[in-house]
Design an enzyme around this catalytic site. Structure first.
Site, PDB file in Angstrom:
ATOM      1  N   LYS A 209       0.837  -1.202   0.000  1.00 45.47           N
ATOM      2  CA  LYS A 209       0.000   0.000   0.000  1.00 45.47           C
ATOM      3  C   LYS A 209       0.874   1.254   0.000  1.00 45.47           C
ATOM      4  O   LYS A 209       0.667   2.180  -0.759  1.00 45.47           O
ATOM      5  CB  LYS A 209      -0.926  -0.038   1.218  1.00 45.47           C
ATOM      6  CG  LYS A 209      -1.837   1.159   1.326  1.00 45.47           C
ATOM      7  CD  LYS A 209      -2.782   1.025   2.505  1.00 45.47           C
ATOM      8  CE  LYS A 209      -3.402   2.373   2.818  1.00 45.47           C
ATOM      9  NZ  LYS A 209      -4.255   2.330   3.994  1.00 45.47           N
ATOM     10  N   GLU A 215      10.400  -4.939   4.396  1.00 48.46           N
ATOM     11  CA  GLU A 215      10.383  -6.347   3.991  1.00 48.46           C
ATOM     12  C   GLU A 215      10.109  -6.481   2.495  1.00 48.46           C
ATOM     13  O   GLU A 215      10.812  -7.186   1.764  1.00 48.46           O
ATOM     14  CB  GLU A 215       9.278  -7.108   4.747  1.00 48.46           C
ATOM     15  CG  GLU A 215       9.539  -7.310   6.229  1.00 48.46           C
ATOM     16  CD  GLU A 215       9.051  -6.169   7.101  1.00 48.46           C
ATOM     17  OE1 GLU A 215       8.868  -5.037   6.579  1.00 48.46           O
ATOM     18  OE2 GLU A 215       8.863  -6.389   8.303  1.00 48.46           O
ATOM     19  N   GLY A 269      -4.875  -1.564   4.966  1.00 50.34           N
ATOM     20  CA  GLY A 269      -4.095  -2.699   4.466  1.00 50.34           C
ATOM     21  C   GLY A 269      -4.756  -4.036   4.782  1.00 50.34           C
ATOM     22  O   GLY A 269      -4.853  -4.918   3.929  1.00 50.34           O
ATOM     23  N   ARG A 270      -5.240  -4.183   6.016  1.00 52.00           N
ATOM     24  CA  ARG A 270      -5.800  -5.482   6.409  1.00 52.00           C
ATOM     25  C   ARG A 270      -7.188  -5.744   5.839  1.00 52.00           C
ATOM     26  O   ARG A 270      -7.757  -6.801   6.063  1.00 52.00           O
ATOM     27  CB  ARG A 270      -5.788  -5.604   7.937  1.00 52.00           C
ATOM     28  CG  ARG A 270      -6.459  -4.465   8.672  1.00 52.00           C
ATOM     29  CD  ARG A 270      -6.068  -4.483  10.157  1.00 52.00           C
ATOM     30  NE  ARG A 270      -6.557  -3.333  10.893  1.00 52.00           N
ATOM     31  CZ  ARG A 270      -5.935  -2.175  10.979  1.00 52.00           C
ATOM     32  NH1 ARG A 270      -4.794  -1.984  10.330  1.00 52.00           N
ATOM     33  NH2 ARG A 270      -6.434  -1.182  11.685  1.00 52.00           N
ATOM     34  N   GLU A 355      -5.006  -6.169  14.923  1.00 51.37           N
ATOM     35  CA  GLU A 355      -4.432  -4.876  14.540  1.00 51.37           C
ATOM     36  C   GLU A 355      -5.519  -3.793  14.632  1.00 51.37           C
ATOM     37  O   GLU A 355      -5.227  -2.636  14.902  1.00 51.37           O
ATOM     38  CB  GLU A 355      -3.852  -4.942  13.118  1.00 51.37           C
ATOM     39  CG  GLU A 355      -2.965  -3.759  12.785  1.00 51.37           C
ATOM     40  CD  GLU A 355      -2.112  -3.973  11.533  1.00 51.37           C
ATOM     41  OE1 GLU A 355      -0.961  -4.437  11.631  1.00 51.37           O
ATOM     42  OE2 GLU A 355      -2.599  -3.651  10.438  1.00 51.37           O
ATOM     43  N   HIS A 386      -6.898 -32.654  17.911  1.00 57.24           N
ATOM     44  CA  HIS A 386      -5.795 -33.501  18.373  1.00 57.24           C
ATOM     45  C   HIS A 386      -4.616 -32.677  18.853  1.00 57.24           C
ATOM     46  O   HIS A 386      -3.545 -33.211  19.092  1.00 57.24           O
ATOM     47  CB  HIS A 386      -5.356 -34.429  17.230  1.00 57.24           C
ATOM     48  CG  HIS A 386      -6.453 -35.344  16.785  1.00 57.24           C
ATOM     49  ND1 HIS A 386      -6.705 -36.553  17.384  1.00 57.24           N
ATOM     50  CD2 HIS A 386      -7.414 -35.195  15.834  1.00 57.24           C
ATOM     51  CE1 HIS A 386      -7.748 -37.127  16.800  1.00 57.24           C
ATOM     52  NE2 HIS A 386      -8.201 -36.313  15.860  1.00 57.24           N
ATOM     53  N   LYS A 514       9.456  -0.932  14.090  1.00 58.60           N
ATOM     54  CA  LYS A 514      10.040  -0.642  12.770  1.00 58.60           C
ATOM     55  C   LYS A 514      11.166   0.379  12.912  1.00 58.60           C
ATOM     56  O   LYS A 514      12.243   0.228  12.356  1.00 58.60           O
ATOM     57  CB  LYS A 514       8.981  -0.027  11.845  1.00 58.60           C
ATOM     58  CG  LYS A 514       7.986  -0.982  11.255  1.00 58.60           C
ATOM     59  CD  LYS A 514       7.259  -0.247  10.114  1.00 58.60           C
ATOM     60  CE  LYS A 514       5.847  -0.692   9.927  1.00 58.60           C
ATOM     61  NZ  LYS A 514       5.070   0.131   9.006  1.00 58.60           N
TER      62      LYS A 514
HETATM   63  O1  LIG Z   1       1.071  -2.771   2.209  1.00 56.51           O
HETATM   64  P1  LIG Z   1       2.185  -2.151   2.985  1.00 56.51           P
HETATM   65  O2  LIG Z   1       2.147  -0.669   2.933  1.00 56.51           O
HETATM   66  O3  LIG Z   1       3.516  -2.704   2.538  1.00 56.51           O
HETATM   67  O4  LIG Z   1       1.981  -2.538   4.484  1.00 56.51           O
HETATM   68  C1  LIG Z   1       2.050  -3.848   4.979  1.00 56.51           C
HETATM   69  C2  LIG Z   1       1.638  -3.869   6.434  1.00 56.51           C
HETATM   70  O5  LIG Z   1       2.476  -2.938   7.120  1.00 56.51           O
HETATM   71  C3  LIG Z   1       2.237  -2.716   8.505  1.00 56.51           C
HETATM   72  O6  LIG Z   1       2.601  -3.825   9.242  1.00 56.51           O
HETATM   73  C4  LIG Z   1       0.799  -2.393   8.775  1.00 56.51           C
HETATM   74  O7  LIG Z   1       0.571  -2.402  10.142  1.00 56.51           O
HETATM   75  C5  LIG Z   1      -0.135  -3.392   8.108  1.00 56.51           C
HETATM   76  O8  LIG Z   1      -1.459  -2.988   8.290  1.00 56.51           O
HETATM   77  C6  LIG Z   1       0.182  -3.491   6.639  1.00 56.51           C
HETATM   78  O9  LIG Z   1      -0.684  -4.421   6.058  1.00 56.51           O
END
Ligand SMILES: O=P(O)(O)OC[C@H]1O[C@H](O)[C@H](O)[C@@H](O)[C@@H]1O
Length: 548
Positions: A209, A215, A269-270, A355, A386, A514
């Site tokens: 986003k 990462e 994002g989520r 979150e 199990h 971060k």
């Molecule tokens: O999609 P991006 O901007 O790379 O973000 C990836 C993720 O980053 C952070 O961990 C946010 O807390 C998440 O809500 C998000 O989904």
């Protein structure tokens, strides 16, 4: 308009629930069933392909009435209108929360700052369709003229969990393309994924986003370099696509405009799998199935928006969750889907729920004096039976659980499916009724054991029962029904956030780690280590000394 603010513990019906809790906290559900033959009927909702039975909860008609009144007193109706209308209810980021717009009908009109966003959503949907059709049919080819065989989704958090969960859940509907996911900054993850791939036939979809996530950018750069070992820069345009709100950053990465899929800052994002973040889903199962997923979610949106609260599935499930979280002090909730296809479902919901509602400051900026977000966990049944069901049945903790099952299996193997579903029904029945001393005694006596052995074993074989569960029984795991199921939980999150008076759509809590990781990376890669607490300092020294 912002959401109305309140302290839930000061609401009349919160306090009425507190008193009511004292009256019924020890109530035994099995007695409630024995005394009321209509209980299952009363506490269940039939909606489209869903049958939701919530009668196995520690509630009476009065509990439900008070919970529903609590929702009204917390102005839930008004909040729902604001949510769907695109009001900027994500106040700390100054944004609307409109994942629901992504699955709105074409003729809908939803405005943000005076602009109807539905036409641009449909433009991007059209682009997703054209792109996926071309990749699936082989019309769109790699730089050496070969059709694509593999897709790699590079993203993390909401840019990974949603597409990964849905791709797995809809495996039955999958085409020939192999879809892989790289998320962790752990280099071993990316290496394991690329080691068996042929760059000539692999398409990479970078999903972020913000397009600033460490990462994702590290993995994308590693993959780009790996790709360039067997191709030149020009080839990037036919092998890399990107999804983001940050179009300038995508351009910097060298991705062809044709392959760029925009998204919007009013999609969290989520909650983004319904946007172009779902491109890998569309590639894996075809656009029509992706669209069916969206239609199913839209049907649940309509149900949530229009149905009276007492027949409204997300509202009821949210209120029950509040009942256990805030009155019984239950800390967690288990989500147990009885289908292997949903094996990533609780991992996905962990981000969605934790979150969103893992907050301790209310909408007035004050520290809350009540519990908020629940811990979410789970694994598919029967495997989980199990593994951790022992604790749910006989441990000391109260763990309300959602059991999600399907009436019809996808491969149509009745023998397996009936066994699976027998377990599904048996577990909620066992959790409800438990096993009394008298029942255990009868069983042990029949075994011809001596009295001393019976007495010794007896307490261990008793099940208290009275463990609450919701049963979500769905006709079949179709794209439509999956969309509705995901949307159900999204709206449950919303309802709980409204009542708890918190902001469910920001995520400041992920920032600190971060920031510190960036500082520590400098410590690791330079000769000096900056000031830290003695534990972190020792660990860093030890790490650096022993790194070969
Ligand atoms: O999609 P991006 O901007 O790379 O973000 C990836 C993720 O980053 C952070 O961990 C946010 O807390 C998440 O809500 C998000 O989904």
């Amino acid at each position: 308009m912002p959401l109305q603010s309140h302290n839930p513990t000061a609401l009349n019906h919160w306090n009425a629930l507190k008193d009511h809790f004292e009256d019924i906290k020890d109530i035994e559900m099995k007695k409630l069933f024995a005394s009321d033959p209509g209980r299952a009927e009363e506490f269940s909702i039939k909606w489209e392909d869903f049958y939701v039975d919530y009668s196995k909860n520690r509630i009476t008609g009065k509990t439900l009435e008070l919970l529903l009144k609590l929702a009204e007193e917390a102005s839930l109706k008004d909040a729902i209108s604001k949510y769907f209308a695109g009001d900027k209810i994500n106040e700390t980021e100054g944004r609307a929360v409109l994942h629901t717009a992504l699955r709105a009908k074409k003729e809908a009109s939803i405005s943000i700052d005076g602009t109807n966003v539905v036409p641009e959503i449909y433009e991007v949907k059209q682009k997703i369709k054209a792109f996926s059709d071309a990749v699936i049919s082989g019309a769109k080819k790699g730089h050496t003229g070969k059709a694509f065989t593999d897709i790699v989704n590079i993203g993390i958090g909401g840019s990974d969990l949603g597409p990964a969960m849905v791709t797995e859940a809809l495996k039955f509907y999958k085409n020939h393309l192999h879809v892989h996911f790289v998320s962790n900054v752990d280099g071993d993850h990316v290496q394991e994924v690329i080691k068996n791939l042929n760059p000539e036939t692999t398409l990479f979809v970078i999903v972020s986003k913000t397009f600033t996530t460490q990462e994702t950018l590290s993995n994308a750069t590693t993959i780009r370099n790996w790709f360039l070992r067997s191709a030149d820069e020009k080839a990037i345009s036919s092998h890399f696509a990107a999804v983001s709100t940050n179009l300038p950053k995508i351009a910097e990465f060298g991705i062809d405009k044709e392959n760029v899929f925009p998204m919007w800052d009013w999609v969290g994002g989520r909650f983004s799998l319904w946007s172009a973040v779902g491109l890998s889903i569309s590639l894996a199962v075809g656009y029509d199935n992706f669209d069916r997923l969206l239609q199913g979610a839209n049907a649940m949106d309509e149900h949530f928006k229009n149905e009276d609260f007492d027949k409204n599935i997300p509202v009821i499930l949210a209120l029950l969750s509040i009942w256990y979280n805030n009155f019984f002090d239950a800390e967690s909730e288990a989500i147990i889907p009885y289908t292997q296809y949903l094996n990533r479902f609780s991992a996905y919901l962990q981000q969605g729920i934790m979150e969103s509602n893992g907050k301790s400051v209310d909408r007035n900026g004050h520290r809350v004096n009540y519990e908020t977000g629940t811990l979410i966990w789970g694994e598919p049944g029967t495997n989980s039976q199990h593994a951790f069901f022992q604790l749910i049945h006989q441990g000391t903790k109260l763990i309300p659980a959602d059991f999600i099952g399907f009436i019809n299996s996808l491969h149509g193997d009745r023998d397996h499916h009936n066994k699976l579903m027998a377990n599904f029904f048996a577990q909620t029945e066992a959790l409800l009724n438990g096993k009394t001393k008298a029942e255990v005694l009868e069983e042990l006596n029949a075994k011809d054991m001596d009295d001393a052995s019976i007495e010794k074993l007896l307490p261990y074989k008793v099940f208290e029962g009275n463990k609450p569960t919701n049963t979500i029984l769905i006709d079949r795991l179709t794209p439509n029904n999956l969309g509705a199921l995901i949307a159900l939980y999204e709206h449950k999150i919303f309802v709980q956030g409204v009542i708890w008076n918190i902001f469910s759509y920001d995520q400041w809590g992920v920032e600190l780690g971060k920031q510190l990781a960036n500082n520590i990376l400098v410590d690791i890669e330079s000769d000096e280590i900056a000031k830290h607490d003695s534990s972190t300092l020792n660990l860093l020294k030890f790490f650096k000394k022993n790194q070969k």
